[in-house]
Design a protein around this motif. Sequence first.
Motif, PDB file in Angstrom:
ATOM      1  N   VAL A 103       0.861  -1.199   0.166  1.00 53.30           N
ATOM      2  CA  VAL A 103       0.097   0.235   0.025  1.00 53.30           C
ATOM      3  C   VAL A 103       0.862   1.249  -0.066  1.00 53.30           C
ATOM      4  CG1 VAL A 103      -1.693   1.481   1.411  1.00 53.30           C
ATOM      5  CG2 VAL A 103      -2.188  -0.966   0.921  1.00 53.30           C
ATOM      6  N   GLY A 104       0.951   1.931  -0.945  1.00 54.66           N
ATOM      7  CA  GLY A 104       1.621   3.099  -1.270  1.00 54.66           C
ATOM      8  C   GLY A 104       1.359   3.750  -2.691  1.00 54.66           C
ATOM      9  N   TRP A 105       2.249   4.815  -2.835  1.00 55.59           N
ATOM     10  CA  TRP A 105       1.807   5.397  -4.378  1.00 55.59           C
ATOM     11  C   TRP A 105       2.463   4.570  -5.418  1.00 55.59           C
ATOM     12  CZ3 TRP A 105      -1.738   8.357  -4.289  1.00 55.59           C
ATOM     13  CH2 TRP A 105      -2.065   9.330  -3.174  1.00 55.59           C
ATOM     14  N   GLN A 106       2.884   3.395  -5.174  1.00 58.04           N
ATOM     15  CA  GLN A 106       3.511   2.481  -6.205  1.00 58.04           C
ATOM     16  C   GLN A 106       2.896   1.166  -6.070  1.00 58.04           C
ATOM     17  OE1 GLN A 106       5.686   3.127  -8.509  1.00 58.04           O
ATOM     18  NE2 GLN A 106       5.559   5.059  -7.913  1.00 58.04           N
ATOM     19  N   ALA A 107       1.557   1.333  -5.534  1.00 58.36           N
ATOM     20  CA  ALA A 107       0.911  -0.048  -5.149  1.00 58.36           C
ATOM     21  C   ALA A 107       0.141  -0.400  -6.433  1.00 58.36           C
ATOM     22  CB  ALA A 107      -0.288   0.198  -4.192  1.00 58.36           C
ATOM     23  N   GLY A 108       0.072  -1.733  -6.805  1.00 64.58           N
ATOM     24  CA  GLY A 108      -0.466  -2.137  -8.016  1.00 64.58           C
ATOM     25  C   GLY A 108      -1.927  -2.012  -8.130  1.00 64.58           C
ATOM     26  N   VAL A 109      -2.558  -2.007  -7.033  1.00 67.93           N
ATOM     27  CA  VAL A 109      -4.159  -1.783  -7.129  1.00 67.93           C
ATOM     28  C   VAL A 109      -4.436  -0.425  -7.667  1.00 67.93           C
ATOM     29  CG1 VAL A 109      -4.485  -1.081  -4.714  1.00 67.93           C
ATOM     30  CG2 VAL A 109      -6.168  -2.212  -6.012  1.00 67.93           C
ATOM     31  N   HIS A 110      -3.505   0.741  -7.283  1.00 67.04           N
ATOM     32  CA  HIS A 110      -3.854   2.114  -7.612  1.00 67.04           C
ATOM     33  C   HIS A 110      -3.119   2.159  -9.220  1.00 67.04           C
ATOM     34  CE1 HIS A 110      -2.007   6.245  -7.722  1.00 67.04           C
ATOM     35  NE2 HIS A 110      -3.458   6.247  -7.561  1.00 67.04           N
ATOM     36  N   ILE A 164      -8.479   1.740  -8.221  1.00 70.57           N
ATOM     37  CA  ILE A 164      -8.660   2.739  -6.989  1.00 70.57           C
ATOM     38  C   ILE A 164      -8.020   4.097  -7.392  1.00 70.57           C
ATOM     39  CG2 ILE A 164      -9.222   1.126  -5.269  1.00 70.57           C
ATOM     40  CD1 ILE A 164      -6.288   1.801  -4.006  1.00 70.57           C
ATOM     41  N   SER A 165      -8.836   4.919  -6.892  1.00 71.77           N
ATOM     42  CA  SER A 165      -8.077   6.626  -6.942  1.00 71.77           C
ATOM     43  C   SER A 165      -7.136   7.041  -6.001  1.00 71.77           C
ATOM     44  CB  SER A 165      -9.644   7.781  -6.984  1.00 71.77           C
ATOM     45  OG  SER A 165      -9.998   7.523  -5.746  1.00 71.77           O
ATOM     46  N   ASP A 166      -6.590   8.073  -6.445  1.00 71.44           N
ATOM     47  CA  ASP A 166      -5.724   8.750  -5.534  1.00 71.44           C
ATOM     48  C   ASP A 166      -6.413   9.275  -4.152  1.00 71.44           C
ATOM     49  OD1 ASP A 166      -4.056   8.948  -7.470  1.00 71.44           O
ATOM     50  OD2 ASP A 166      -3.982  10.969  -7.773  1.00 71.44           O
ATOM     51  N   ARG A 167      -7.585   9.591  -4.264  1.00 70.12           N
ATOM     52  CA  ARG A 167      -8.254   9.756  -2.871  1.00 70.12           C
ATOM     53  C   ARG A 167      -8.392   8.300  -2.058  1.00 70.12           C
ATOM     54  NH1 ARG A 167     -13.191   9.151  -1.675  1.00 70.12           N
ATOM     55  NH2 ARG A 167     -13.928   8.834  -3.676  1.00 70.12           N
ATOM     56  N   GLU A 168      -8.776   7.136  -2.724  1.00 71.07           N
ATOM     57  CA  GLU A 168      -9.236   6.146  -2.127  1.00 71.07           C
ATOM     58  C   GLU A 168      -7.930   5.316  -1.687  1.00 71.07           C
ATOM     59  OE1 GLU A 168     -13.211   4.762  -4.763  1.00 71.07           O
ATOM     60  OE2 GLU A 168     -11.184   4.379  -5.455  1.00 71.07           O
ATOM     61  N   LEU A 169      -6.840   5.531  -2.223  1.00 72.26           N
ATOM     62  CA  LEU A 169      -5.572   5.080  -1.723  1.00 72.26           C
ATOM     63  C   LEU A 169      -5.162   5.888  -0.544  1.00 72.26           C
ATOM     64  CD1 LEU A 169      -3.027   3.268  -1.874  1.00 72.26           C
ATOM     65  CD2 LEU A 169      -2.101   5.146  -3.592  1.00 72.26           C
ATOM     66  N   ALA A 170      -5.129   7.386  -0.772  1.00 74.60           N
ATOM     67  CA  ALA A 170      -4.736   8.267   0.436  1.00 74.60           C
ATOM     68  C   ALA A 170      -5.580   7.697   1.650  1.00 74.60           C
ATOM     69  CB  ALA A 170      -5.139   9.545   0.227  1.00 74.60           C
ATOM     70  N   GLU A 171      -6.875   7.496   1.461  1.00 73.85           N
ATOM     71  CA  GLU A 171      -7.957   7.086   2.754  1.00 73.85           C
ATOM     72  C   GLU A 171      -7.310   5.811   3.283  1.00 73.85           C
ATOM     73  OE1 GLU A 171     -11.752   6.683   0.999  1.00 73.85           O
ATOM     74  OE2 GLU A 171     -12.016   9.112   1.292  1.00 73.85           O
ATOM     75  N   THR A 189     -12.387   0.952   4.445  1.00 74.64           N
ATOM     76  CA  THR A 189     -12.154   2.179   3.856  1.00 74.64           C
ATOM     77  C   THR A 189     -13.417   2.661   2.846  1.00 74.64           C
ATOM     78  OG1 THR A 189     -11.170   1.235   1.710  1.00 74.64           O
ATOM     79  CG2 THR A 189      -9.571   1.889   3.728  1.00 74.64           C
ATOM     80  N   GLY A 190     -13.312   3.725   2.331  1.00 73.26           N
ATOM     81  CA  GLY A 190     -14.167   4.440   1.470  1.00 73.26           C
ATOM     82  C   GLY A 190     -14.752   3.520   0.336  1.00 73.26           C
ATOM     83  N   TYR A 191     -13.896   2.605   0.078  1.00 69.31           N
ATOM     84  CA  TYR A 191     -14.482   1.825  -1.014  1.00 69.31           C
ATOM     85  C   TYR A 191     -14.459   0.302  -0.906  1.00 69.31           C
ATOM     86  CZ  TYR A 191      -9.575  -0.513  -1.760  1.00 69.31           C
ATOM     87  OH  TYR A 191      -8.587  -1.207  -1.609  1.00 69.31           O
TER      88      TYR A 191
END
Length: 320
Positions: A219-226, A231-238, A262-264
Amino acid sequence: MAVTERSEADRRLDQAARAAWLYYVKGKRQDDIAGDLGISRQIVQRLIALALSENLISFQVRHPLAECIALADQLKERFDLQFCEVSLSEAGSTEDIPSAATVAALYLDNLLTQKSPFTIAVGNGTAMRETVLRVGSMDRPQHRCVSLMGNLTPTGRASRHDVVTKLAERIGAQSYPLPMPLVTATTSDREILQAQLGYKTLRTLVDEANLLVMGSGNVGWQAGVHLDGFISDRELAEAMDAGAVGEILGGVIDKEGWFIETGYFDRLTSLLRSPDSKQTTLLVSSGEIRVPAIRAALTGKLANAFITDENTARAVLQIR
Protein backbone atom coordinates in the motif's frame (compact mmCIF):
# COMPACT_ATOMS: atom_id res chain seq x y z
CA MET A 1 33.90 -37.53 13.89
CA ALA A 2 31.53 -39.07 11.34
CA VAL A 3 28.84 -36.51 12.26
CA THR A 4 31.26 -33.62 11.65
CA GLU A 5 32.34 -35.01 8.27
CA ARG A 6 28.72 -35.48 7.23
CA SER A 7 27.85 -31.95 8.26
CA GLU A 8 30.73 -30.56 6.20
CA ALA A 9 29.62 -32.65 3.22
CA ASP A 10 26.09 -31.29 3.54
CA ARG A 11 27.35 -27.71 3.61
CA ARG A 12 29.48 -28.42 0.55
CA LEU A 13 26.44 -29.70 -1.34
CA ASP A 14 24.45 -26.65 -0.24
CA GLN A 15 27.15 -24.41 -1.67
CA ALA A 16 27.35 -26.50 -4.85
CA ALA A 17 23.58 -26.25 -5.30
CA ARG A 18 23.69 -22.47 -4.83
CA ALA A 19 26.55 -22.06 -7.32
CA ALA A 20 24.77 -24.27 -9.86
CA TRP A 21 21.52 -22.34 -9.42
CA LEU A 22 23.27 -19.00 -10.00
CA TYR A 23 25.06 -20.40 -13.06
CA TYR A 24 22.32 -22.39 -14.80
CA VAL A 25 19.10 -20.73 -13.63
CA LYS A 26 20.13 -17.10 -13.19
CA GLY A 27 22.70 -17.20 -16.03
CA LYS A 28 25.45 -15.50 -14.04
CA ARG A 29 29.13 -15.60 -15.03
CA GLN A 30 31.50 -17.64 -12.87
CA ASP A 31 33.45 -14.51 -11.89
CA ASP A 32 30.23 -12.89 -10.66
CA ILE A 33 29.26 -16.03 -8.74
CA ALA A 34 32.67 -16.05 -7.10
CA GLY A 35 32.08 -12.47 -5.95
CA ASP A 36 28.57 -13.26 -4.68
CA LEU A 37 29.73 -16.27 -2.67
CA GLY A 38 33.06 -14.82 -1.55
CA ILE A 39 35.15 -17.59 -3.08
CA SER A 40 37.57 -17.96 -5.99
CA ARG A 41 36.54 -18.67 -9.59
CA GLN A 42 38.35 -22.02 -9.40
CA ILE A 43 36.23 -23.08 -6.42
CA VAL A 44 33.11 -22.04 -8.31
CA GLN A 45 34.12 -24.34 -11.16
CA ARG A 46 34.66 -27.21 -8.72
CA LEU A 47 31.29 -26.59 -7.06
CA ILE A 48 29.45 -26.63 -10.39
CA ALA A 49 31.28 -29.83 -11.33
CA LEU A 50 30.27 -31.31 -7.96
CA ALA A 51 26.63 -30.36 -8.56
CA LEU A 52 26.76 -32.17 -11.90
CA SER A 53 28.51 -35.27 -10.54
CA GLU A 54 26.05 -35.53 -7.63
CA ASN A 55 23.10 -35.21 -10.05
CA LEU A 56 21.78 -32.14 -8.22
CA ILE A 57 20.64 -30.47 -11.41
CA SER A 58 18.85 -31.31 -14.62
CA PHE A 59 16.65 -28.46 -15.78
CA GLN A 60 16.31 -27.33 -12.19
CA VAL A 61 18.34 -27.52 -9.02
CA ARG A 62 17.08 -30.61 -7.21
CA HIS A 63 19.08 -30.41 -4.00
CA PRO A 64 16.98 -28.84 -1.22
CA LEU A 65 19.07 -26.18 0.43
CA ALA A 66 19.19 -26.57 4.19
CA GLU A 67 18.84 -22.79 4.67
CA CYS A 68 15.61 -22.66 2.67
CA ILE A 69 14.20 -25.67 4.53
CA ALA A 70 15.05 -24.08 7.88
CA LEU A 71 13.37 -20.81 6.89
CA ALA A 72 10.26 -22.67 5.74
CA ASP A 73 10.10 -24.54 9.05
CA GLN A 74 10.40 -21.31 11.01
CA LEU A 75 7.62 -19.70 8.98
CA LYS A 76 5.38 -22.75 9.48
CA GLU A 77 5.90 -22.62 13.23
CA ARG A 78 5.61 -18.83 13.54
CA PHE A 79 2.34 -18.55 11.58
CA ASP A 80 0.90 -22.06 12.13
CA LEU A 81 0.94 -22.88 8.41
CA GLN A 82 -0.19 -26.12 6.77
CA PHE A 83 2.50 -25.81 4.13
CA CYS A 84 5.44 -23.56 3.38
CA GLU A 85 8.25 -23.63 0.84
CA VAL A 86 11.09 -21.17 0.35
CA SER A 87 12.95 -20.84 -2.94
CA LEU A 88 16.49 -19.72 -3.60
CA SER A 89 17.26 -16.06 -4.19
CA GLU A 90 20.36 -14.04 -4.97
CA ALA A 91 22.26 -12.35 -2.16
CA GLY A 92 21.13 -8.75 -1.84
CA SER A 93 18.05 -9.06 -4.07
CA THR A 94 14.96 -7.29 -2.79
CA GLU A 95 12.48 -9.26 -4.91
CA ASP A 96 12.48 -12.58 -6.75
CA ILE A 97 8.99 -13.29 -8.00
CA PRO A 98 10.19 -15.65 -10.80
CA SER A 99 11.93 -17.91 -8.28
CA ALA A 100 8.92 -18.09 -5.94
CA ALA A 101 6.56 -18.51 -8.90
CA THR A 102 8.59 -21.45 -10.21
CA VAL A 103 8.22 -23.27 -6.89
CA ALA A 104 4.51 -22.39 -6.74
CA ALA A 105 3.97 -23.73 -10.26
CA LEU A 106 5.58 -27.05 -9.31
CA TYR A 107 3.30 -27.22 -6.28
CA LEU A 108 0.25 -26.62 -8.48
CA ASP A 109 1.44 -29.14 -11.09
CA ASN A 110 1.44 -31.88 -8.47
CA LEU A 111 -2.14 -31.07 -7.51
CA LEU A 112 -3.56 -30.44 -10.97
CA THR A 113 -2.24 -33.64 -12.58
CA GLN A 114 -4.78 -35.67 -10.60
CA LYS A 115 -7.67 -37.10 -12.58
CA SER A 116 -10.43 -36.47 -10.04
CA PRO A 117 -12.19 -33.10 -10.46
CA PHE A 118 -10.34 -30.25 -8.78
CA THR A 119 -11.48 -26.67 -8.27
CA ILE A 120 -8.83 -23.97 -7.91
CA ALA A 121 -9.69 -20.33 -7.19
CA VAL A 122 -7.05 -17.74 -8.07
CA GLY A 123 -6.41 -14.04 -7.58
CA ASN A 124 -4.68 -11.65 -9.96
CA GLY A 125 -1.40 -9.75 -9.93
CA THR A 126 2.21 -10.26 -10.96
CA ALA A 127 2.94 -13.26 -8.74
CA MET A 128 -0.18 -15.05 -9.96
CA ARG A 129 0.59 -14.30 -13.60
CA GLU A 130 4.19 -15.52 -13.28
CA THR A 131 3.05 -18.68 -11.49
CA VAL A 132 0.45 -19.56 -14.12
CA LEU A 133 2.92 -19.03 -16.95
CA ARG A 134 5.09 -21.77 -15.39
CA VAL A 135 2.35 -24.34 -14.83
CA GLY A 136 2.81 -27.33 -17.13
CA SER A 137 0.43 -27.92 -20.03
CA MET A 138 -2.09 -30.71 -19.49
CA ASP A 139 -5.60 -31.74 -20.44
CA ARG A 140 -7.91 -31.64 -17.42
CA PRO A 141 -11.41 -30.69 -18.65
CA GLN A 142 -12.85 -31.98 -15.36
CA HIS A 143 -11.05 -29.24 -13.39
CA ARG A 144 -12.50 -25.79 -12.74
CA CYS A 145 -10.57 -22.52 -12.52
CA VAL A 146 -12.40 -19.73 -10.71
CA SER A 147 -11.42 -16.07 -10.35
CA LEU A 148 -11.41 -14.56 -6.87
CA MET A 149 -11.53 -10.98 -8.10
CA GLY A 150 -12.75 -8.78 -10.91
CA ASN A 151 -10.40 -7.69 -13.67
CA LEU A 152 -11.97 -4.39 -14.75
CA THR A 153 -11.42 -0.81 -13.62
CA PRO A 154 -14.50 1.33 -12.79
CA THR A 155 -14.35 2.70 -16.36
CA GLY A 156 -14.35 -0.79 -17.90
CA ARG A 157 -10.66 -1.07 -18.81
CA ALA A 158 -9.28 -4.60 -18.39
CA SER A 159 -6.17 -5.24 -16.33
CA ARG A 160 -3.11 -6.91 -17.86
CA HIS A 161 -3.47 -9.72 -15.32
CA ASP A 162 -6.08 -12.12 -16.73
CA VAL A 163 -4.89 -15.06 -14.66
CA VAL A 164 -7.87 -17.40 -14.50
CA THR A 165 -8.29 -17.60 -18.28
CA LYS A 166 -4.58 -18.27 -18.83
CA LEU A 167 -4.57 -21.02 -16.21
CA ALA A 168 -7.66 -22.68 -17.66
CA GLU A 169 -6.10 -22.60 -21.13
CA ARG A 170 -2.85 -24.16 -19.89
CA ILE A 171 -4.52 -27.08 -18.17
CA GLY A 172 -7.51 -27.46 -20.51
CA ALA A 173 -9.95 -26.76 -17.68
CA GLN A 174 -13.28 -24.99 -17.31
CA SER A 175 -12.89 -21.24 -16.75
CA TYR A 176 -15.03 -19.12 -14.45
CA PRO A 177 -13.83 -15.49 -14.68
CA LEU A 178 -15.37 -12.63 -12.71
CA PRO A 179 -16.19 -10.14 -15.52
CA MET A 180 -16.90 -7.10 -13.41
CA PRO A 181 -15.03 -4.14 -11.90
CA LEU A 182 -12.83 -4.93 -8.92
CA VAL A 183 -14.35 -1.84 -7.31
CA THR A 184 -17.71 -0.56 -8.54
CA ALA A 185 -18.68 3.10 -8.84
CA THR A 186 -21.43 2.80 -6.22
CA THR A 187 -22.62 0.36 -3.59
CA SER A 188 -25.83 -0.11 -5.57
CA ASP A 189 -23.81 -1.19 -8.61
CA ARG A 190 -22.04 -3.82 -6.51
CA GLU A 191 -25.33 -5.12 -5.11
CA ILE A 192 -26.81 -5.41 -8.60
CA LEU A 193 -23.77 -7.30 -9.93
CA GLN A 194 -23.62 -9.64 -6.94
CA ALA A 195 -27.30 -10.45 -7.30
CA GLN A 196 -26.63 -12.01 -10.71
CA LEU A 197 -26.74 -15.81 -11.07
CA GLY A 198 -23.17 -15.88 -12.40
CA TYR A 199 -21.78 -14.23 -9.28
CA LYS A 200 -23.72 -16.57 -7.00
CA THR A 201 -22.37 -19.54 -8.94
CA LEU A 202 -18.81 -18.32 -8.49
CA ARG A 203 -19.43 -17.73 -4.77
CA THR A 204 -20.48 -21.37 -4.41
CA LEU A 205 -17.48 -22.60 -6.41
CA VAL A 206 -15.07 -20.57 -4.27
CA ASP A 207 -16.66 -21.86 -1.06
CA GLU A 208 -16.23 -25.44 -2.32
CA ALA A 209 -12.80 -24.98 -3.93
CA ASN A 210 -10.02 -27.45 -3.16
CA LEU A 211 -7.44 -24.66 -3.20
CA LEU A 212 -7.34 -20.87 -3.13
CA VAL A 213 -4.21 -19.12 -4.46
CA MET A 214 -3.47 -15.40 -4.21
CA GLY A 215 -0.72 -12.83 -4.08
CA SER A 216 -0.30 -9.75 -1.91
CA GLY A 217 0.34 -6.10 -2.67
CA ASN A 218 1.88 -3.14 -0.89
CA VAL A 219 0.00 0.00 0.00
CA GLY A 220 1.62 3.21 -1.21
CA TRP A 221 1.90 5.36 -4.30
CA GLN A 222 3.50 2.45 -6.17
CA ALA A 223 0.75 0.02 -5.17
CA GLY A 224 -0.43 -2.17 -8.04
CA VAL A 225 -4.12 -1.76 -7.19
CA HIS A 226 -3.63 1.99 -7.67
CA LEU A 227 -1.26 1.94 -10.65
CA ASP A 228 -3.61 -0.41 -12.53
CA GLY A 229 -6.45 2.08 -12.08
CA PHE A 230 -8.65 0.05 -9.73
CA ILE A 231 -8.76 2.75 -7.05
CA SER A 232 -8.30 6.52 -7.15
CA ASP A 233 -5.71 8.76 -5.51
CA ARG A 234 -8.25 9.72 -2.86
CA GLU A 235 -9.16 6.12 -2.10
CA LEU A 236 -5.50 5.15 -1.78
CA ALA A 237 -4.83 8.10 0.53
CA GLU A 238 -7.80 7.09 2.70
CA ALA A 239 -6.42 3.57 2.96
CA MET A 240 -2.98 4.80 4.03
CA ASP A 241 -4.50 7.21 6.56
CA ALA A 242 -6.52 4.30 8.00
CA GLY A 243 -3.33 2.34 8.71
CA ALA A 244 -3.33 -0.08 5.79
CA VAL A 245 -0.09 -2.05 5.41
CA GLY A 246 -1.02 -4.32 2.54
CA GLU A 247 -3.55 -5.41 -0.05
CA ILE A 248 -5.18 -8.81 -0.53
CA LEU A 249 -7.61 -9.42 -3.43
CA GLY A 250 -8.09 -5.67 -3.78
CA GLY A 251 -8.98 -5.05 -0.14
CA VAL A 252 -6.55 -3.33 2.19
CA ILE A 253 -5.55 -4.85 5.53
CA ASP A 254 -4.05 -3.54 8.76
CA LYS A 255 -1.01 -5.02 10.49
CA GLU A 256 -3.17 -7.64 12.23
CA GLY A 257 -4.55 -8.86 8.91
CA TRP A 258 -8.03 -7.38 9.31
CA PHE A 259 -9.70 -5.83 6.26
CA ILE A 260 -10.08 -2.08 6.72
CA GLU A 261 -13.50 -0.73 5.79
CA THR A 262 -12.20 2.20 3.79
CA GLY A 263 -14.33 4.37 1.53
CA TYR A 264 -14.27 1.74 -1.23
CA PHE A 265 -14.50 -1.52 0.77
CA ASP A 266 -18.30 -1.67 0.47
CA ARG A 267 -17.85 -1.45 -3.32
CA LEU A 268 -15.30 -4.29 -3.54
CA THR A 269 -16.58 -7.26 -5.57
CA SER A 270 -13.85 -9.78 -4.66
CA LEU A 271 -14.87 -13.22 -3.44
CA LEU A 272 -13.14 -13.02 -0.08
CA ARG A 273 -12.47 -16.19 1.89
CA SER A 274 -14.53 -16.64 5.06
CA PRO A 275 -12.39 -15.83 8.15
CA ASP A 276 -13.18 -19.21 9.75
CA SER A 277 -12.61 -21.22 6.54
CA LYS A 278 -10.41 -24.31 6.75
CA GLN A 279 -9.74 -24.31 3.00
CA THR A 280 -6.13 -24.53 1.91
CA THR A 281 -5.28 -20.96 0.94
CA LEU A 282 -1.87 -20.38 -0.60
CA LEU A 283 -0.14 -17.00 -0.56
CA VAL A 284 2.58 -16.58 -3.20
CA SER A 285 4.53 -13.38 -2.70
CA SER A 286 8.04 -11.96 -2.87
CA GLY A 287 9.72 -8.63 -2.30
CA GLU A 288 10.86 -6.35 0.48
CA ILE A 289 8.11 -3.88 -0.38
CA ARG A 290 5.46 -6.55 0.30
CA VAL A 291 6.85 -7.81 3.63
CA PRO A 292 4.36 -5.82 5.80
CA ALA A 293 1.48 -7.18 3.70
CA ILE A 294 2.78 -10.74 3.91
CA ARG A 295 3.32 -10.59 7.66
CA ALA A 296 -0.15 -9.10 8.18
CA ALA A 297 -1.88 -11.66 5.94
CA LEU A 298 -0.21 -14.58 7.71
CA THR A 299 -0.84 -13.07 11.15
CA GLY A 300 -4.52 -12.62 10.32
CA LYS A 301 -4.82 -16.18 8.98
CA LEU A 302 -5.87 -14.92 5.55
CA ALA A 303 -3.66 -17.72 4.20
CA ASN A 304 -2.54 -21.00 5.75
CA ALA A 305 0.09 -21.90 3.15
CA PHE A 306 2.94 -19.76 1.86
CA ILE A 307 5.57 -19.79 -0.90
CA THR A 308 8.27 -17.14 -1.14
CA ASP A 309 12.00 -16.66 -1.72
CA GLU A 310 14.66 -16.84 0.98
CA ASN A 311 15.40 -13.11 1.22
CA THR A 312 11.71 -12.30 1.66
CA ALA A 313 11.39 -15.15 4.17
CA ARG A 314 14.20 -13.69 6.27
CA ALA A 315 12.58 -10.25 6.15
CA VAL A 316 9.20 -11.64 7.22
CA LEU A 317 10.91 -13.40 10.12
CA GLN A 318 13.08 -10.29 10.68
CA ILE A 319 16.27 -12.31 10.31
CA ARG A 320 19.30 -10.37 9.10
